[in-house]
Design an enzyme around this catalytic site. Structure first.
Site, PDB file in Angstrom:
ATOM      1  N   CYS A 118     -12.011  21.869 -17.694  1.00 45.83           N
ATOM      2  CA  CYS A 118     -12.293  20.847 -18.704  1.00 45.83           C
ATOM      3  C   CYS A 118     -11.167  20.818 -19.725  1.00 45.83           C
ATOM      4  O   CYS A 118     -11.241  20.149 -20.729  1.00 45.83           O
ATOM      5  CB  CYS A 118     -13.609  21.150 -19.416  1.00 45.83           C
ATOM      6  SG  CYS A 118     -14.825  21.953 -18.412  1.00 45.83           S
ATOM      7  N   ASN A 165     -16.279  30.939 -17.146  1.00 45.59           N
ATOM      8  CA  ASN A 165     -15.847  29.856 -16.266  1.00 45.59           C
ATOM      9  C   ASN A 165     -14.415  30.025 -15.780  1.00 45.59           C
ATOM     10  O   ASN A 165     -14.025  29.412 -14.802  1.00 45.59           O
ATOM     11  CB  ASN A 165     -16.012  28.501 -16.961  1.00 45.59           C
ATOM     12  CG  ASN A 165     -15.489  28.509 -18.368  1.00 45.59           C
ATOM     13  OD1 ASN A 165     -15.982  29.248 -19.214  1.00 45.59           O
ATOM     14  ND2 ASN A 165     -14.468  27.713 -18.622  1.00 45.59           N
ATOM     15  N   SER A 203     -25.764  22.653 -16.208  1.00 41.53           N
ATOM     16  CA  SER A 203     -25.153  21.331 -16.052  1.00 41.53           C
ATOM     17  C   SER A 203     -25.090  20.963 -14.570  1.00 41.53           C
ATOM     18  O   SER A 203     -24.683  21.791 -13.744  1.00 41.53           O
ATOM     19  CB  SER A 203     -23.740  21.377 -16.635  1.00 41.53           C
ATOM     20  OG  SER A 203     -23.075  20.171 -16.376  1.00 41.53           O
ATOM     21  N   GLY A 204     -25.483  19.717 -14.248  1.00 44.63           N
ATOM     22  CA  GLY A 204     -25.605  19.288 -12.850  1.00 44.63           C
ATOM     23  C   GLY A 204     -24.343  19.397 -12.021  1.00 44.63           C
ATOM     24  O   GLY A 204     -24.369  19.863 -10.876  1.00 44.63           O
ATOM     25  N   HIS A 205     -23.202  19.005 -12.594  1.00 49.04           N
ATOM     26  CA  HIS A 205     -22.001  18.915 -11.751  1.00 49.04           C
ATOM     27  C   HIS A 205     -21.466  20.271 -11.327  1.00 49.04           C
ATOM     28  O   HIS A 205     -20.580  20.361 -10.490  1.00 49.04           O
ATOM     29  CB  HIS A 205     -20.912  18.060 -12.425  1.00 49.04           C
ATOM     30  CG  HIS A 205     -20.293  18.654 -13.658  1.00 49.04           C
ATOM     31  ND1 HIS A 205     -19.093  19.309 -13.631  1.00 49.04           N
ATOM     32  CD2 HIS A 205     -20.697  18.669 -14.952  1.00 49.04           C
ATOM     33  CE1 HIS A 205     -18.777  19.697 -14.867  1.00 49.04           C
ATOM     34  NE2 HIS A 205     -19.741  19.319 -15.679  1.00 49.04           N
ATOM     35  N   THR A 251     -34.381   6.913 -23.538  1.00 50.28           N
ATOM     36  CA  THR A 251     -34.946   6.675 -22.210  1.00 50.28           C
ATOM     37  C   THR A 251     -34.285   7.601 -21.185  1.00 50.28           C
ATOM     38  O   THR A 251     -33.056   7.727 -21.160  1.00 50.28           O
ATOM     39  CB  THR A 251     -34.739   5.194 -21.819  1.00 50.28           C
ATOM     40  OG1 THR A 251     -35.372   4.404 -22.816  1.00 50.28           O
ATOM     41  CG2 THR A 251     -35.321   4.887 -20.444  1.00 50.28           C
ATOM     42  N   GLY A 281     -23.816  19.919 -19.972  1.00 49.09           N
ATOM     43  CA  GLY A 281     -23.831  21.298 -20.456  1.00 49.09           C
ATOM     44  C   GLY A 281     -23.411  21.383 -21.919  1.00 49.09           C
ATOM     45  O   GLY A 281     -23.957  22.172 -22.693  1.00 49.09           O
ATOM     46  N   THR A 282     -22.434  20.563 -22.301  1.00 47.14           N
ATOM     47  CA  THR A 282     -21.960  20.590 -23.687  1.00 47.14           C
ATOM     48  C   THR A 282     -23.086  20.229 -24.642  1.00 47.14           C
ATOM     49  O   THR A 282     -23.283  20.880 -25.673  1.00 47.14           O
ATOM     50  CB  THR A 282     -20.778  19.605 -23.865  1.00 47.14           C
ATOM     51  OG1 THR A 282     -19.753  19.974 -22.941  1.00 47.14           O
ATOM     52  CG2 THR A 282     -20.231  19.628 -25.280  1.00 47.14           C
TER      53      THR A 282
END
Ligand code: PLP
Length: 371
Positions: A314, A139, A188-190, A226, A60-61
């Site tokens: 965070c 958040n 963001s995935g997490h 990649t 996300g950052t």
């Protein structure tokens, strides 16, 4: 933790199918089709019109930094940015750094409930505004911002890009970028049971921002490097689970029970951001335990097997009062004793019951010990 479907989606790309999606051989083609499928799933999660509007990033950052930095690089004559006082550090600290480097930042204030005023946004826009960045949901407090209305204002009154940090909102409340004037949106995935170290930036078709990384031609030339195929496949699987918001009603009722029980049975507790329920994420409660130390409560809950956070998760190494609660003018005696409870899809009634029991014992104990 990542959901089992996410783990299974990642597994093949860590062993048998370890191909590079840019290669023509069979396992390369397999990897490429996994990346394509994941892009479609993420596009669905955010309601994008086309999957080509999604670019994978490392978190996300990176998405937030890229949206703002990419907008500035692509329009070097424009030196003004509008954002809020309560953004996550991924936006806030970047804007502070840009301010030190000579950019002009307008920081939109929030009221004591943590809400922005769209009139302030209207007055902040200038001919040299490059980008407006407003989070979809905070958040720390879970307060949801009117980003669709804000996007409309920005579109009508300026040619600035409009970026939304939706890292905390995706998978919790509906998002439909195609029905809005949002130009750029970070996830963001997490934050929705996907893997850590993977995110995405939605870039509306027709919007040109400078590439995130320059090198190879991966990701339509927008972000070289990649592709982390296993992470991308995991993000795609998590996006599919997160697109179904029906579970959020159950999470909301668990959160409400947790919150209401604390506020009515534990003395000297206050909800930070007492906005109506529909203006908050369904899973978050930020509660002040007046005159207690949030870090001590956190440590005692941790010993009891319950994870909560003070300020942003965070940011727990930083012991100062959260800038978000400061911006809301929460008194020091409450801000220092504020705890954020975040529930997830995997939480149960029984866990909430246990958390309530443990918490009330810990608070009673701490109040007995405090002068
Ligand atoms: N934006 C918000 C609102 C967040 O809550 C977070 C992380 O918690 C981030 C950005 C940063 O995301 P990441 O940890 O994937 O870099």
């Amino acid at each position: 933790m990542i959901s089992p479907e996410v783990f299974e989606a990642m597994r093949p790309f860590l062993n048998a199918s370890f191909g590079n999606p840019s290669s023509a051989y069979r396992i390369g083609r397999e990897a490429r089709s996994a990346v394509t499928a994941a892009r479609e799933r993420v596009a669905e999660l955010v309601g994008a019109a086309m999957s080509s509007e999604i670019t994978f990033t490392s978190c996300g950052t990176e998405s937030d930094n890229w949206a703002i930095g990419g907008a500035l690089f692509s329009r070097p004559a424009k030196k003004h940015i509008v954002t809020t006082r309560v953004e996550h550090e991924a936006v806030r600290n970047l804007c502070l750094e840009l301010e030190r480097r000579g950019y002009d930042i307008t920081w939109l204030e929030v009221d004591q409930q943590g809400r922005i005023d769209l009139e302030d946004l209207k007055f902040s826009l200038r001919a040299d505004t490059a980008i407006v960045s407003i989070m979809m949901a905070n958040n720390e407090t879970g307060i949801v911002f009117p980003v669709n209305e804000a996007a409309e204002i920005v579109r009508e009154r300026s040619d600035a890009f409009f970026h939304v940090d939706a890292v905390n909102a995706a998978g919790k409340i509906p998002i439909s970028v195609k029905d809005s004037n949002i130009d750029l949106l970070s996830i963001s995935g997490h934050k929705f049971h996907g893997p850590k170290g993977i995110g995405a930036l939605y870039i509306r078709s027709g919007i040109e921002i400078s590439p995130s990384m320059i090198g190879g031609r991966q990701e339509q030339g927008r972000r070289a490097g990649t592709e982390a195929v296993h992470q991308i496949a995991g993000l795609g699987a998590a996006a599919t689970v997160a697109s179904d918001l029906s579970e959020m009603n159950r999470v909301r009722s668990l959160r409400n029970r947790l919150e209401e029980t604390i506020l009515t049975t534990v003395p000297e507790t206050y909800l930070n951001g007492t906005v109506p329920q529909d203006l908050r994420l369904p899973n978050t409660s930020n509660i002040a335990f007046e005159n207690l130390n949030g870090e001590v409560i956190l440590a005692r809950l941790d010993d009891a097997g319950i994870c909560v956070s003070t300020g942003s998760a965070c940011n727990s190494a930083n012991k100062t009062v959260s800038p978000v609660l400061q911006a809301m003018e929460i008194p020091y005696s409450r801000a220092m004793g504020s705890i954020r409870f975040s529930l997830g899809r995997s939480n149960t009634e029984e866990e909430v019951q246990i958390a309530l029991q443990k918490l009330s014992g810990i608070i009673e104990d701490l109040r007995r010990m405090s002068p």
